[in-house]
Design an enzyme around this catalytic site. Structure first.
Site, short mmCIF file in Angstrom:
data_model
loop_
_atom_site.label_atom_id
_atom_site.label_comp_id
_atom_site.label_asym_id
_atom_site.label_seq_id
_atom_site.Cartn_x
_atom_site.Cartn_y
_atom_site.Cartn_z
N ARG A 108 -21.47 20.08 19.19
CA ARG A 108 -20.03 19.85 18.97
C ARG A 108 -19.19 21.12 19.11
NH1 ARG A 108 -20.59 14.70 20.04
NH2 ARG A 108 -21.48 13.45 18.38
N ASP A 168 -26.95 5.26 10.40
CA ASP A 168 -26.17 5.79 11.52
C ASP A 168 -24.75 5.22 11.38
OD1 ASP A 168 -25.46 7.13 13.83
OD2 ASP A 168 -27.09 6.32 15.04
N ASP A 223 -23.12 16.71 14.13
CA ASP A 223 -24.16 16.48 15.15
C ASP A 223 -24.17 17.70 16.06
OD1 ASP A 223 -25.28 13.84 14.69
OD2 ASP A 223 -23.32 13.04 15.20
N LYS A 229 -33.91 11.83 13.04
CA LYS A 229 -33.28 10.61 13.53
C LYS A 229 -33.91 10.20 14.87
CE LYS A 229 -29.44 13.07 15.73
NZ LYS A 229 -28.00 13.39 15.70
N HIS A 230 -33.93 8.92 15.23
CA HIS A 230 -33.33 7.78 14.55
C HIS A 230 -34.47 6.87 14.13
CE1 HIS A 230 -30.52 9.40 17.57
NE2 HIS A 230 -29.55 9.10 16.71
N ARG A 242 -32.57 14.74 24.85
CA ARG A 242 -32.40 15.15 23.45
C ARG A 242 -33.75 15.14 22.71
NH1 ARG A 242 -28.35 10.82 21.28
NH2 ARG A 242 -28.37 12.11 19.37
N HIS A 262 -24.20 2.89 20.62
CA HIS A 262 -22.77 3.11 20.45
C HIS A 262 -21.97 1.94 21.04
CE1 HIS A 262 -24.25 7.28 20.08
NE2 HIS A 262 -23.17 7.47 19.34
#
Length: 339
Positions: free
Chosen positions: A81, A252, A73, A170-171, A140, A183
């Protein structure tokens, strides 16, 4: 890239995406990589210390399982990351007023720098509309309207493609309206069917340029309250049959709260596959990953090899020193630094 070599390698790989604990492979992880059901690896910040270390880790992974797809990601902004040694790519929201050329530059820099270290793909772009409701999506998102997301998404995927990397939208079918973070909770999109389906113009427009897509762990009231990852209507009837998407479809992360409910890991995987997912993400729970690899019954689908092969790069990517001398890269960096 759809080549004979990549097709042959895809035929040896499976649908499960695993993660790693640290900077080097453990023996337990090597065993997971060799498992017939494993086909992809996802990396996180904990797997990164430097570009040199990342390149060595990716080479070790590829040597252990030739053709396995290494993903991350790495979108820019707060979801990037790898930071030290990589260009800081701004959050996508900051690029909206700069036009498609800024998104192309972001896509090229993201893709080229990852490929120079041996990473095969990034789970980007985010194609959710920024309705001003979802904190987990927020900056994002590529735009606040369907038209803006299509325009900017096309530019970003073109930049990734120029770097030799497939894009993953996504998503699906959209996480921008539901407020909760999947999450830690189950988000619910309570809009009427016509509102949800209006957002699908994004995937219809971009389907030809997407090598992959990822489902949303969001429950859609207009579709029986079903989580998209477990909805054959959303994944098969609409995404595949109506919208014409032919790429690889990822669930996901199946360890996220929005996917778990009262289901075991095996039940989650089974439902995702039966609903139309090709590949399964499962992160941060190595014991559950071992359980999944041990119990999952999977039959290779007619199009699986071709879909997975398209995510594999055609070549090794440019060495970082060579990349830094490339005029296209320099222009893309200049575009981003001007922001």
């Amino acid at each position: 890239m759809l080549t004979k070599r990549n097709l042959e390698r895809a035929a040896t790989l499976g649908p499960v995406t695993i993660d790693l604990e640290g900077l080097e492979l453990t023996e337990r992880e090597r065993a997971r990589l060799r498992h017939p059901l494993t086909g992809l690896v996802i990396l996180f910040s904990r797997n990164y210390a430097s570009r040199e270390q990342l390149a060595a880790l990716c080479a070790e992974i590829h040597a252990e399982r030739p053709g396995i797809v290494i993903a991350v990601d790495h979108e820019g902004g707060r979801v990037q990351r790898f930071r030290e040694g990589f260009t800081h790519v701004p959050a996508m929201a900051t690029l909206r007023e700069k036009g498609p050329s800024a998104f192309w530059a972001a896509g090229f820099v993201l893709g080229a720098e990852l490929r120079a270290c041996g990473v095969d793909m990034t789970f980007a772009p985010v194609l959710d509309i920024d309705y001003g409701r979802s904190g987990v999506i927020g900056d994002r998102a590529l735009g606040a309207t369907c038209e803006a997301v299509i325009r900017h998404g096309a530019a970003l995927t073109a930049g990734l493609a120029e770097a030799g990397m497939s894009a993953c939208g996504k998503h699906y079918p959209g996480h921008g309206w539901a407020e909760a973070d999947s999450h830690v909770a189950l988000p619910v999109d309570e809009r009427p069917r016509e509102a949800v389906e209006a957002d699908l113009a994004i995937y219809e427009a971009l389907a030809p340029s997407l090598g992959a897509a990822m489902t949303a762990h969001v429950a859609y009231k207009a579709f029986g309250g079903e989580v998209a990852t477990y909805s054959p209507e959303l994944l098969r009837t609409i995404l595949r049959d109506r919208l014409g998407f032919t790429g690889l479809l990822f669930s996901d992360d199946l360890s996220m709260k929005g996917a778990v409910g009262n289901l075991t890991v095996a039940q989650r995987a089974r439902r995702a596959l039966d609903s139309g997912c090709d590949a399964l993400l499962h992160c941060n729970h190595p014991d559950e990953a071992d359980e999944l690899l041990g119990v999952l019954e999977w039959k290779r689908g007619e199009h699986f090899n071709e879909r997975l092969a398209r995510l594999m790069p055609a070549d090794e990517g440019l060495d970082r020193e060579v990349l830094e001398g490339l005029e296209t890269y320099r222009r893309a960096l200049a575009k981003l630094s001007a922001l």
